[in-house]
Design a protein around this motif. Sequence first.
Motif, PDB file in Angstrom:
ATOM      1  N   GLY A   1       0.583  -1.228   0.176  1.00 36.90           N
ATOM      2  CA  GLY A   1       0.131   0.002  -0.153  1.00 36.90           C
ATOM      3  C   GLY A   1       0.792   1.212   0.154  1.00 36.90           C
ATOM      4  N   GLN A   2       1.981   1.200   0.202  1.00 34.47           N
ATOM      5  CA  GLN A   2       2.891   2.258   0.586  1.00 34.47           C
ATOM      6  C   GLN A   2       3.871   2.649  -0.529  1.00 34.47           C
ATOM      7  N   ILE A   3       4.021   1.371  -1.302  1.00 32.02           N
ATOM      8  CA  ILE A   3       5.181   1.688  -2.477  1.00 32.02           C
ATOM      9  C   ILE A   3       4.315   1.347  -3.793  1.00 32.02           C
ATOM     10  N   ASN A   4       3.305   0.602  -3.873  1.00 29.99           N
ATOM     11  CA  ASN A   4       2.469   0.642  -5.161  1.00 29.99           C
ATOM     12  C   ASN A   4       1.246   1.507  -5.341  1.00 29.99           C
ATOM     13  N   ARG A   5       1.665   2.704  -5.010  1.00 35.50           N
ATOM     14  CA  ARG A   5       0.778   3.918  -4.654  1.00 35.50           C
ATOM     15  C   ARG A   5      -0.013   4.554  -6.112  1.00 35.50           C
ATOM     16  N   ILE A   6      -0.944   5.098  -5.977  1.00 32.95           N
ATOM     17  CA  ILE A   6      -1.458   5.969  -7.061  1.00 32.95           C
ATOM     18  C   ILE A   6      -1.517   7.509  -6.480  1.00 32.95           C
ATOM     19  N   VAL A   7      -0.888   8.498  -7.131  1.00 35.58           N
ATOM     20  CA  VAL A   7      -0.334   9.445  -6.513  1.00 35.58           C
ATOM     21  C   VAL A   7      -1.862  10.200  -7.003  1.00 35.58           C
ATOM     22  N   ASP A   8      -2.176  11.348  -6.103  1.00 37.87           N
ATOM     23  CA  ASP A   8      -3.394  12.025  -6.337  1.00 37.87           C
ATOM     24  C   ASP A   8      -2.959  13.155  -7.250  1.00 37.87           C
ATOM     25  N   GLY A   9      -3.559  13.101  -8.612  1.00 37.21           N
ATOM     26  CA  GLY A   9      -3.336  14.072  -9.480  1.00 37.21           C
ATOM     27  C   GLY A   9      -4.507  14.761  -9.737  1.00 37.21           C
ATOM     28  N   GLY A  10      -5.601  14.568  -9.006  1.00 38.47           N
ATOM     29  CA  GLY A  10      -6.843  15.060  -9.267  1.00 38.47           C
ATOM     30  C   GLY A  10      -7.977  13.911  -9.879  1.00 38.47           C
ATOM     31  N   PRO A  11      -9.091  14.451 -10.012  1.00 37.78           N
ATOM     32  CA  PRO A  11     -10.030  13.485 -10.574  1.00 37.78           C
ATOM     33  C   PRO A  11      -9.439  13.060 -12.025  1.00 37.78           C
ATOM     34  N   ILE A  12      -9.752  11.959 -12.597  1.00 37.89           N
ATOM     35  CA  ILE A  12      -9.559  11.550 -14.060  1.00 37.89           C
ATOM     36  C   ILE A  12     -11.052  11.445 -14.392  1.00 37.89           C
ATOM     37  N   GLU A  13     -10.983  12.344 -15.620  1.00 35.82           N
ATOM     38  CA  GLU A  13     -12.197  12.453 -16.400  1.00 35.82           C
ATOM     39  C   GLU A  13     -11.932  12.171 -17.796  1.00 35.82           C
ATOM     40  N   ILE A  14     -12.924  11.138 -18.315  1.00 37.98           N
ATOM     41  CA  ILE A  14     -12.614  10.573 -19.686  1.00 37.98           C
ATOM     42  C   ILE A  14     -13.840  10.963 -20.328  1.00 37.98           C
ATOM     43  N   PRO A  15     -13.693  11.669 -21.636  1.00 35.06           N
ATOM     44  CA  PRO A  15     -14.804  12.032 -22.277  1.00 35.06           C
ATOM     45  C   PRO A  15     -15.427  10.751 -23.026  1.00 35.06           C
ATOM     46  N   ASP A  16     -16.736  10.821 -22.985  1.00 27.37           N
ATOM     47  CA  ASP A  16     -17.533   9.588 -23.982  1.00 27.37           C
ATOM     48  C   ASP A  16     -16.751   9.069 -25.151  1.00 27.37           C
ATOM     49  N   ASP A  17     -16.441  10.250 -25.716  1.00 28.22           N
ATOM     50  CA  ASP A  17     -15.953   9.571 -27.266  1.00 28.22           C
ATOM     51  C   ASP A  17     -14.524   9.011 -27.058  1.00 28.22           C
ATOM     52  N   ALA A  18     -13.739   9.310 -25.855  1.00 31.17           N
ATOM     53  CA  ALA A  18     -12.498   8.691 -25.716  1.00 31.17           C
ATOM     54  C   ALA A  18     -12.856   7.426 -25.243  1.00 31.17           C
ATOM     55  N   ARG A  19     -13.793   7.141 -24.109  1.00 32.62           N
ATOM     56  CA  ARG A  19     -14.001   5.881 -23.522  1.00 32.62           C
ATOM     57  C   ARG A  19     -14.637   4.989 -24.762  1.00 32.62           C
ATOM     58  N   ALA A  20     -15.737   5.376 -25.632  1.00 40.89           N
ATOM     59  CA  ALA A  20     -15.942   4.644 -26.556  1.00 40.89           C
ATOM     60  C   ALA A  20     -14.777   4.150 -27.525  1.00 40.89           C
ATOM     61  N   GLN A  21     -13.939   4.782 -27.918  1.00 36.98           N
ATOM     62  CA  GLN A  21     -12.922   4.575 -28.862  1.00 36.98           C
ATOM     63  C   GLN A  21     -11.995   3.472 -28.030  1.00 36.98           C
ATOM     64  N   HIS A  22     -11.714   3.759 -26.730  1.00 40.23           N
ATOM     65  CA  HIS A  22     -10.931   2.804 -25.925  1.00 40.23           C
ATOM     66  C   HIS A  22     -11.559   1.393 -25.838  1.00 40.23           C
ATOM     67  N   GLY A  23     -12.922   1.484 -25.809  1.00 39.58           N
ATOM     68  CA  GLY A  23     -13.632   0.226 -25.875  1.00 39.58           C
ATOM     69  C   GLY A  23     -13.397  -0.827 -26.713  1.00 39.58           C
ATOM     70  N   GLU A  24     -12.909  -0.300 -28.239  1.00 34.05           N
ATOM     71  CA  GLU A  24     -12.788  -0.844 -29.275  1.00 34.05           C
ATOM     72  C   GLU A  24     -11.495  -1.143 -29.574  1.00 34.05           C
ATOM     73  N   LEU A  25     -10.564  -0.949 -28.547  1.00 37.02           N
ATOM     74  CA  LEU A  25      -9.212  -1.163 -28.986  1.00 37.02           C
ATOM     75  C   LEU A  25      -8.689  -2.948 -28.388  1.00 37.02           C
ATOM     76  N   ALA A  26      -7.745  -3.074 -29.088  1.00 41.23           N
ATOM     77  CA  ALA A  26      -6.862  -4.465 -28.139  1.00 41.23           C
ATOM     78  C   ALA A  26      -5.864  -3.802 -27.275  1.00 41.23           C
ATOM     79  N   VAL A  27      -5.958  -3.564 -25.862  1.00 39.20           N
ATOM     80  CA  VAL A  27      -5.145  -3.109 -25.247  1.00 39.20           C
ATOM     81  C   VAL A  27      -4.078  -4.291 -24.443  1.00 39.20           C
TER      82      VAL A  27
END
Length: 388
Positions: free
Chosen positions: A29-55
């Motif tokens: 919990g101390q070393i594999n952290r997620i730093v607080d860079g503020g809220p992550i907001e993903i626009p709908d069009d980006a989310r839709a495109q991401h959903g079609e990718l092979a990641v």
Amino acid sequence: MKRIFIGIGGAVLILLIAGLALLPGVLEGQINRIVDGGPIEIPDDARAQHGELAVVDLHADTLLWARDPLERADRGHVDLPRLVDGNVTLQVFSVVTKVPRDQRYTGTSGDSDVITLLAMVQRWPARTWDSLFERALYQAEKLHRAEEAAPGELTIVRNAADIDRLIEARGDGNRPVGGLLATEGSHPLEGRLENVEKLYAAGYRMMGLTHFFDNELGGSLHGLSGEGLTDFGREAVREMERLNIIVDLAHASPAVVRDTLDIATRPVVVSHTGIRGACDSPRNLEDALMKRIADAGGLVGIGYWKGAVCDPAPAEIVKSIRYAIDFLGVDHVALGSDYDGAVPVAFDTSQLAILTSEMQKAGFTDEEIAKVMGGNAIRFFREQLPQG
């Protein structure tokens, strides 16, 4: 009075055991952290495109830690539910078998090891306490058990045909995730060439040569010698190629990189890194060597942490990706998060659509986004894994 002391001693022992049991989770919990860079907001069009990718992500150290990879965790960066949330098709699971106490980007000695204590505290089998080879086998077993417990949800990729089956299975709204086993350095070979084939039999299809310290194969980028491949290192590379095991040059010294490229007959990867021209960090190889890797058909995975990209903010990661595309060519750039690798990052694998969003904002073409987010890695694995 004696009974009181026995009671107190027993209570202390119970508390000590409980504390040791909780220690791995507290540590992670101390070393594999997620730093607080503020809220992550993903626009709908980006989310839709991401959903079609092979990641595809070329590197995560998830199997090191005391948690079930099938269960959603409140610490770390990767588990199966979060991989599904992030639309990840294939995750490379790299296994860590030795980490020096004085780990740093320059001048690290291999004279100490903190994984021994971690293995004991996490109650790994006793066979792993003094054998790096057994630690690699044990972590592979952990992924195999997860595959058995989640049929149709997690599948270990061993060959090119498995890639095709995985892609086909992800149609019609299904989201199975593939896992490919890799080693973080080849010290688990313990200086024995026959162990290459034994690790292959355990499911390993990618092998790093070095990690943070020099080993029997050659020098580390962070080690003391700066030397190239040893005679054993050359034999090991040839044996990996014979078995169609992909050679990973992450953490390798420049001399090891040059020596490997001189004898390699197949393309290599640098699974998790940055590009020196975009981030002048001692963690990153010089640009000329990265270009030579790409020109030989290799693949470079861009990481998400400060040592690789100088600033872990998603927009800054994308700047390193842009530099890599322009310098190496779009067909040679991939993702290499180093998730769960004792690095703070700005987002976990469930939030990977943020990279798609930032690439959209930066003017990437749809083709560039698709290739970097996983298309290049899918093609590379189809070409380089055993064909059976």
